[in-house]
Design an enzyme around this catalytic site. Structure first.
Site, PDB file in Angstrom:
ATOM      1  N   GLY A 199       0.058  -1.181   0.244  1.00  0.00           N
ATOM      2  CA  GLY A 199      -0.202   0.313  -0.142  1.00  0.00           C
ATOM      3  C   GLY A 199       1.177   1.464  -0.327  1.00  0.00           C
ATOM      4  O   GLY A 199       0.638   2.266   0.090  1.00  0.00           O
ATOM      5  N   ASN A 221       1.921   2.868  -2.677  1.00  0.00           N
ATOM      6  CA  ASN A 221       1.095   3.991  -3.602  1.00  0.00           C
ATOM      7  C   ASN A 221       0.025   4.622  -3.376  1.00  0.00           C
ATOM      8  O   ASN A 221      -0.766   6.274  -3.143  1.00  0.00           O
ATOM      9  CB  ASN A 221       0.993   3.127  -4.912  1.00  0.00           C
ATOM     10  CG  ASN A 221       1.927   3.152  -5.647  1.00  0.00           C
ATOM     11  OD1 ASN A 221       2.618   4.054  -6.463  1.00  0.00           O
ATOM     12  ND2 ASN A 221       1.976   2.263  -5.844  1.00  0.00           N
ATOM     13  N   ARG A 226     -14.880 -15.306 -10.811  1.00  0.00           N
ATOM     14  CA  ARG A 226     -13.861 -13.740 -11.055  1.00  0.00           C
ATOM     15  C   ARG A 226     -15.378 -12.986 -10.631  1.00  0.00           C
ATOM     16  O   ARG A 226     -15.335 -12.079 -10.365  1.00  0.00           O
ATOM     17  CB  ARG A 226     -13.234 -13.997 -12.266  1.00  0.00           C
ATOM     18  CG  ARG A 226     -12.171 -14.241 -12.137  1.00  0.00           C
ATOM     19  CD  ARG A 226     -11.020 -13.691 -13.054  1.00  0.00           C
ATOM     20  NE  ARG A 226      -8.945 -14.480 -13.610  1.00  0.00           N
ATOM     21  CZ  ARG A 226      -9.103 -14.418 -12.452  1.00  0.00           C
ATOM     22  NH1 ARG A 226      -8.870 -13.384 -11.530  1.00  0.00           N
ATOM     23  NH2 ARG A 226      -7.907 -14.582 -13.027  1.00  0.00           N
ATOM     24  N   ARG A 261      -5.954  -7.954  -8.653  1.00  0.00           N
ATOM     25  CA  ARG A 261      -6.793  -8.681  -9.242  1.00  0.00           C
ATOM     26  C   ARG A 261      -6.916  -8.970 -10.659  1.00  0.00           C
ATOM     27  O   ARG A 261      -6.523  -8.044 -11.358  1.00  0.00           O
ATOM     28  CB  ARG A 261      -8.002  -9.822  -8.519  1.00  0.00           C
ATOM     29  CG  ARG A 261      -8.078 -10.295  -6.986  1.00  0.00           C
ATOM     30  CD  ARG A 261      -7.290 -10.985  -6.725  1.00  0.00           C
ATOM     31  NE  ARG A 261      -7.499 -12.066  -7.433  1.00  0.00           N
ATOM     32  CZ  ARG A 261      -7.324 -13.488  -7.494  1.00  0.00           C
ATOM     33  NH1 ARG A 261      -6.644 -13.928  -6.982  1.00  0.00           N
ATOM     34  NH2 ARG A 261      -8.096 -14.468  -8.102  1.00  0.00           N
ATOM     35  N   LEU A 288     -10.088  -8.110 -13.756  1.00  0.00           N
ATOM     36  CA  LEU A 288     -11.293  -8.080 -12.868  1.00  0.00           C
ATOM     37  C   LEU A 288     -12.094  -8.340 -14.110  1.00  0.00           C
ATOM     38  O   LEU A 288     -10.709  -8.519 -15.878  1.00  0.00           O
ATOM     39  CB  LEU A 288     -10.781  -7.062 -13.154  1.00  0.00           C
ATOM     40  CG  LEU A 288     -10.514  -5.846 -11.774  1.00  0.00           C
ATOM     41  CD1 LEU A 288     -10.135  -4.472 -11.564  1.00  0.00           C
ATOM     42  CD2 LEU A 288     -10.870  -6.228 -10.245  1.00  0.00           C
ATOM     43  N   HIS A 311       1.064   0.887 -13.107  1.00  0.00           N
ATOM     44  CA  HIS A 311       2.584  -0.105 -13.400  1.00  0.00           C
ATOM     45  C   HIS A 311       3.393  -0.456 -13.777  1.00  0.00           C
ATOM     46  O   HIS A 311       4.058   1.328 -14.096  1.00  0.00           O
ATOM     47  CB  HIS A 311       1.735  -1.270 -15.100  1.00  0.00           C
ATOM     48  CG  HIS A 311       2.383  -2.372 -15.471  1.00  0.00           C
ATOM     49  ND1 HIS A 311       2.202  -3.546 -14.852  1.00  0.00           N
ATOM     50  CD2 HIS A 311       3.401  -1.924 -15.677  1.00  0.00           C
ATOM     51  CE1 HIS A 311       2.719  -4.239 -15.298  1.00  0.00           C
ATOM     52  NE2 HIS A 311       4.029  -3.697 -16.307  1.00  0.00           N
ATOM     53  N   GLU A 344      -7.653  -5.819 -21.415  1.00  0.00           N
ATOM     54  CA  GLU A 344      -6.513  -6.659 -21.095  1.00  0.00           C
ATOM     55  C   GLU A 344      -5.686  -6.098 -20.106  1.00  0.00           C
ATOM     56  O   GLU A 344      -5.811  -5.302 -20.316  1.00  0.00           O
ATOM     57  CB  GLU A 344      -5.362  -6.744 -22.491  1.00  0.00           C
ATOM     58  CG  GLU A 344      -5.034  -7.519 -22.894  1.00  0.00           C
ATOM     59  CD  GLU A 344      -4.006  -7.700 -24.517  1.00  0.00           C
ATOM     60  OE1 GLU A 344      -3.390  -7.975 -25.323  1.00  0.00           O
ATOM     61  OE2 GLU A 344      -4.643  -7.068 -25.738  1.00  0.00           O
ATOM     62  N   ASP A 374      -2.869  -5.037 -18.147  1.00  0.00           N
ATOM     63  CA  ASP A 374      -2.162  -3.925 -17.595  1.00  0.00           C
ATOM     64  C   ASP A 374      -2.237  -3.490 -19.650  1.00  0.00           C
ATOM     65  O   ASP A 374      -0.893  -3.338 -19.985  1.00  0.00           O
ATOM     66  CB  ASP A 374      -0.343  -4.085 -18.154  1.00  0.00           C
ATOM     67  CG  ASP A 374      -0.590  -4.637 -16.506  1.00  0.00           C
ATOM     68  OD1 ASP A 374      -1.074  -4.095 -15.295  1.00  0.00           O
ATOM     69  OD2 ASP A 374       0.377  -6.524 -16.348  1.00  0.00           O
TER      70      ASP A 374
HETATM   71  C1  GRF Z   1       3.795  -0.497  -7.341  1.00  0.00           C
HETATM   72  O1  GRF Z   1       4.932  -1.645  -7.596  1.00  0.00           O
HETATM   73  C2  GRF Z   1       2.276  -1.278  -8.625  1.00  0.00           C
HETATM   74  O2  GRF Z   1       3.111  -0.189  -9.718  1.00  0.00           O
HETATM   75  C3  GRF Z   1       1.996  -2.579  -8.892  1.00  0.00           C
HETATM   76  O3  GRF Z   1       2.187  -3.301  -7.275  1.00  0.00           O
HETATM   77  C4  GRF Z   1       3.516  -2.206  -6.342  1.00  0.00           C
HETATM   78  C5  GRF Z   1       2.646  -2.145  -5.505  1.00  0.00           C
HETATM   79  O4  GRF Z   1       3.173  -1.680  -4.301  1.00  0.00           O
HETATM   80  N1  GRF Z   1       1.248  -2.691  -9.273  1.00  0.00           N
HETATM   81  P1  GRF Z   1       2.368  -0.704  -3.117  1.00  0.00           P
HETATM   82  O5  GRF Z   1       1.805  -1.728  -2.705  1.00  0.00           O
HETATM   83  O6  GRF Z   1       1.520   0.099  -3.528  1.00  0.00           O
HETATM   84  O7  GRF Z   1       3.566  -0.488  -2.119  1.00  0.00           O
END
Ligand code: GRF
Length: 210
Positions: free
Chosen positions: A14, A16, A63, A89, A91, A107, A141, A143
């Site tokens: 978490g 980000n 799913r 996950r 989606l 990503h 699709e 990413d």
């Molecule tokens: C990040 O590198 C993000 O780009 C990818 O998964 C990682 C998650 O890191 N999708 P965090 O949980 O935000 O620390």
């Protein structure tokens, strides 16, 4: 204050999400939702007074039923924007269509290079000189989807997977709040034809502020 409401989806650390919570966005972060009760980011969100919820994917037979339960939990908050922040996950198309133009992801690569997992290791193996991260609207699709913004970092001699990951992550923590801020300020949207419309011009100060 634009009054936008945001829901963040996580699966793990978490960081980000935390960068978004720290960014003092002109928005209300209504909830942080995880598919995994062990996600470390849940405690971080709670400590900041953000409502959290878990929709455990292991409790659902497929799913489609998981995505329906997840959508129900998200929709309780009537969000303008759903932010995937390390949400691990895949989606369904039904879910993605439901949130068209208001579902974004980050990503850790310069898409379309290195979709999927282990992006830093694969970038080192490929010998690329530049790597980075991408924020995009989500398309069915994995990413993929219209690119909103990217940040590049150099790949340096002697880099390890961890060193490169840390360099990219620092950019993620800068880029994601920036993009969400554009959305909150009505400077970012997905056009009907799938093009990204973004106005990155600085907003002039309102009267009385300097
Ligand atoms: C990040 O590198 C993000 O780009 C990818 O998964 C990682 C998650 O890191 N999708 P965090 O949980 O935000 O620390």
């Amino acid at each position: 204050m634009s009054g936008k409401t945001i829901v963040i989806l996580i699966s793990g650390r978490g960081s980000n999400m935390e960068a978004l919570l720290e960014a003092r966005l002109p928005a209300r972060i209504a909830a942080v939702i995880s598919n995994d009760p062990r996600a470390r980011g849940l405690a971080t969100a709670r400590a900041r007074g953000i409502a959290t919820a878990v929709v455990d994917h292991r409790a659902f037979p497929d799913r489609a039923s998981f995505d329906a339960a997840l959508a129900a939990e998200i929709d309780r908050h009537r969000p303008d924007l759903v932010v995937l922040a390390g949400f691990m996950r895949i989606l369904t198309e039904t879910f993605i269509e439901r949130y068209r133009g208001r579902l974004i992801n980050i990503h850790p690569s310069l898409l379309p290079a290195f979709t999927g997992l282990h992006t830093h290791r694969r970038a080192l193996e490929a010998g690329v000189r530049a790597h980075g991260c991408t924020v995009h609207f989500v398309a069915p699709e994995v990413d993929s989807g219209p690119i909103i913004a990217q940040a590049a970092v150099p790949v340096l001699p002697g880099d390890t997977e961890d060193l490169l990951a840390a360099r990219v992550l620092a950019e993620e923590h800068r880029l994601y709040p920036q993009v969400v801020r554009w959305f909150c300020e009505d400077r970012l949207r997905l056009g009907a034809d799938g093009t990204v419309i973004v106005d990155t011009a600085p907003v002039p100060p309102s009267p009385g502020t300097r």
